[in-house]
Structure formats: structure tokens, C-alpha cells
Design a protein around this motif. Structure first.
Motif, PDB file in Angstrom:
ATOM      1  N   SER A  85      16.604   6.873  -6.650  1.00 39.02           N
ATOM      2  CA  SER A  85      17.191   6.659  -4.725  1.00 39.02           C
ATOM      3  C   SER A  85      18.703   5.439  -4.660  1.00 39.02           C
ATOM      4  O   SER A  85      18.062   4.877  -3.544  1.00 39.02           O
ATOM      5  CB  SER A  85      16.315   6.906  -4.197  1.00 39.02           C
ATOM      6  N   LEU A  86      19.382   5.279  -5.763  1.00 40.82           N
ATOM      7  CA  LEU A  86      19.894   4.027  -5.807  1.00 40.82           C
ATOM      8  C   LEU A  86      21.309   4.276  -4.215  1.00 40.82           C
ATOM      9  O   LEU A  86      21.363   5.951  -4.149  1.00 40.82           O
ATOM     10  CB  LEU A  86      20.327   4.293  -6.976  1.00 40.82           C
ATOM     11  N   THR A  87      21.327   3.030  -4.391  1.00 43.33           N
ATOM     12  CA  THR A  87      21.953   3.496  -3.419  1.00 43.33           C
ATOM     13  C   THR A  87      23.382   2.401  -3.092  1.00 43.33           C
ATOM     14  O   THR A  87      23.346   1.641  -3.990  1.00 43.33           O
ATOM     15  CB  THR A  87      21.980   3.215  -1.486  1.00 43.33           C
ATOM     16  N   PRO A  88      24.485   2.421  -2.520  1.00 40.02           N
ATOM     17  CA  PRO A  88      25.612   1.281  -2.868  1.00 40.02           C
ATOM     18  C   PRO A  88      24.926   0.102  -2.906  1.00 40.02           C
ATOM     19  O   PRO A  88      25.418  -0.500  -3.661  1.00 40.02           O
ATOM     20  CB  PRO A  88      26.656   1.636  -2.238  1.00 40.02           C
ATOM     21  N   GLU A  89      23.698  -0.138  -1.435  1.00 35.30           N
ATOM     22  CA  GLU A  89      23.358  -1.253  -2.222  1.00 35.30           C
ATOM     23  C   GLU A  89      23.307  -2.286  -2.720  1.00 35.30           C
ATOM     24  O   GLU A  89      22.468  -3.222  -2.681  1.00 35.30           O
ATOM     25  CB  GLU A  89      22.834  -1.696  -0.375  1.00 35.30           C
ATOM     26  N   ASP A  90      22.428  -0.991  -3.360  1.00 32.41           N
ATOM     27  CA  ASP A  90      21.941  -1.442  -5.083  1.00 32.41           C
ATOM     28  C   ASP A  90      22.519  -1.860  -6.070  1.00 32.41           C
ATOM     29  O   ASP A  90      22.363  -2.483  -7.211  1.00 32.41           O
ATOM     30  CB  ASP A  90      21.384  -0.258  -5.681  1.00 32.41           C
ATOM     31  N   THR A  91      23.998  -1.730  -5.700  1.00 30.49           N
ATOM     32  CA  THR A  91      24.941  -2.295  -6.927  1.00 30.49           C
ATOM     33  C   THR A  91      25.142  -3.994  -7.090  1.00 30.49           C
ATOM     34  O   THR A  91      24.964  -4.479  -5.869  1.00 30.49           O
ATOM     35  CB  THR A  91      25.966  -2.336  -6.188  1.00 30.49           C
ATOM     36  N   ALA A  92      24.962  -4.548  -7.800  1.00 24.58           N
ATOM     37  CA  ALA A  92      24.665  -5.899  -8.659  1.00 24.58           C
ATOM     38  C   ALA A  92      24.457  -6.205  -9.571  1.00 24.58           C
ATOM     39  O   ALA A  92      23.974  -5.068 -10.968  1.00 24.58           O
ATOM     40  CB  ALA A  92      23.173  -6.734  -7.772  1.00 24.58           C
ATOM     41  N   VAL A  93      23.787  -7.417 -10.749  1.00 23.46           N
ATOM     42  CA  VAL A  93      23.926  -8.081 -11.538  1.00 23.46           C
ATOM     43  C   VAL A  93      22.283  -7.815 -11.721  1.00 23.46           C
ATOM     44  O   VAL A  93      21.574  -8.509 -10.899  1.00 23.46           O
ATOM     45  CB  VAL A  93      25.105  -8.731 -11.981  1.00 23.46           C
ATOM     46  N   TYR A  94      21.823  -7.168 -12.761  1.00 21.15           N
ATOM     47  CA  TYR A  94      20.373  -7.436 -12.697  1.00 21.15           C
ATOM     48  C   TYR A  94      19.960  -8.663 -13.853  1.00 21.15           C
ATOM     49  O   TYR A  94      20.204  -8.208 -15.404  1.00 21.15           O
ATOM     50  CB  TYR A  94      19.648  -5.781 -12.923  1.00 21.15           C
ATOM     51  N   TYR A  95      19.291  -9.265 -13.663  1.00 21.07           N
ATOM     52  CA  TYR A  95      18.203 -10.002 -14.554  1.00 21.07           C
ATOM     53  C   TYR A  95      17.251  -9.870 -14.503  1.00 21.07           C
ATOM     54  O   TYR A  95      16.163 -10.089 -13.972  1.00 21.07           O
ATOM     55  CB  TYR A  95      18.743 -11.806 -14.272  1.00 21.07           C
ATOM     56  N   CYS A  96      16.325 -10.426 -15.315  1.00 22.20           N
ATOM     57  CA  CYS A  96      14.907 -10.300 -16.288  1.00 22.20           C
ATOM     58  C   CYS A  96      15.406 -11.922 -16.317  1.00 22.20           C
ATOM     59  O   CYS A  96      15.857 -12.964 -16.645  1.00 22.20           O
ATOM     60  CB  CYS A  96      14.687  -9.666 -17.815  1.00 22.20           C
ATOM     61  N   ASN A  97      13.808 -12.615 -15.732  1.00 20.80           N
ATOM     62  CA  ASN A  97      13.231 -12.974 -15.313  1.00 20.80           C
ATOM     63  C   ASN A  97      11.887 -13.508 -16.140  1.00 20.80           C
ATOM     64  O   ASN A  97      10.580 -12.964 -15.385  1.00 20.80           O
ATOM     65  CB  ASN A  97      13.695 -14.003 -14.095  1.00 20.80           C
ATOM     66  N   GLY A  98      11.450 -14.999 -16.177  1.00 20.92           N
ATOM     67  CA  GLY A  98       9.935 -15.505 -16.656  1.00 20.92           C
ATOM     68  C   GLY A  98       9.797 -16.683 -17.378  1.00 20.92           C
ATOM     69  O   GLY A  98      10.767 -17.111 -17.626  1.00 20.92           O
ATOM     70  N   PRO A  99       9.044 -17.411 -16.869  1.00 22.93           N
ATOM     71  CA  PRO A  99       7.553 -16.706 -16.675  1.00 22.93           C
ATOM     72  C   PRO A  99       7.742 -17.457 -14.766  1.00 22.93           C
ATOM     73  O   PRO A  99       7.855 -18.477 -14.146  1.00 22.93           O
ATOM     74  CB  PRO A  99       6.091 -18.012 -17.166  1.00 22.93           C
TER      75      PRO A  99
END
Length: 120
Positions: A85-99
Motif C-alpha cells: 500500500s505504498l504512497t508517494p510519501e514513502d518515496t525515499a532512499v532506504y537504508y539498512c542499519n545495525g546494530p
């Protein structure tokens, strides 16, 4: 050398779905919390979701709860983010991170990021 490598981003129409993957190497994250963050255009970085690698306990930002699902495959050292259910507000660069520090605090290791664009 610790590496987090994301994949799965792309262009999707509003209401569509994407599945992001993050493969971890060079370190054992089995006792840690791992997570996803995002940086929308022109704004600060945001927490999206986290998962305790050992127990599977999850946490979500209120903006994605009910639409996104975080999971992991211990045998493959891989974390996933199913985004529905993606919306335009979900537009972004997504990063994995940890710990992570706690459930939401960013940690030392970052992936290179994967672009998610939601547009018709």
C-alpha cells in the motif's frame, strides 16, 4: 569487513508493493537489533522498522505500521522489508542499519541505500 548490502528498490505506482533485502556479512548480528531507515527528499532521516535478530521481536514507525513488514532469515543473514500500500510519501532512499541502539537508535553500520520512488 562489515558490509550491509541493500537491494529491491525501484519505481512503483501508488498502492503497489516492493520488497527490500539487506544482506549482512563480516559480522555476527545474531544478538542484535537490526533495522531500516529512510531519507525522503529534502528531509531528515527517519526510523522505519526494526527487528531483534534472535527473537524476531519487531517495532515500526507509526507512519508505516500495518503496511510494512520487517523479517529476517538467520540462515541467509538477510533482513527484509515488505512494503505494501505504498504512497508517494514513502518515496525515499532506504537504508539498512545495525546494530541498533535499543529498538530505534541508528548503529554503526550502514548499507549504501536503495531508492524507492512511488509515483503514477
Amino acid at each position: 569487513q562489515v558490509q550491509l548490502v541493500e537491494s529491491g528498490g525501484g519505481l512503483v505506482q501508488p498502492g503497489g508493493s516492493l520488497r527490500l533485502s539487506c544482506v549482512a556479512s563480516g559480522r555476527n548480528f545474531n544478538t542484535d537489533n537490526m533495522g531500516w531507515f529512510r531519507r525522503p527528499p529534502g528531509t531528515d532521516q527517519q526510523f522505519v522498522a526494526s527487528i531483534a535478530w534472535w527473537s524476531g521481536r519487531t517495532a515500526y514507525a507509526s507512519s508505516v505500521k500495518g503496511r510494512f513488514t520487517i523479517s529476517r532469515d538467520n540462515a541467509k543473514s538477510t533482513m527484509y522489508l515488505q512494503m505494501d500500500s505504498l504512497t508517494p510519501e514513502d518515496t525515499a532512499v532506504y537504508y539498512c542499519n545495525g546494530p541498533l541502539v535499543g529498538d530505534q537508535g541508528p548503529g554503526a553500520y550502514w548499507g549504501q541505500g536503495t531508492q524507492v520512488t512511488v509515483s503514477s
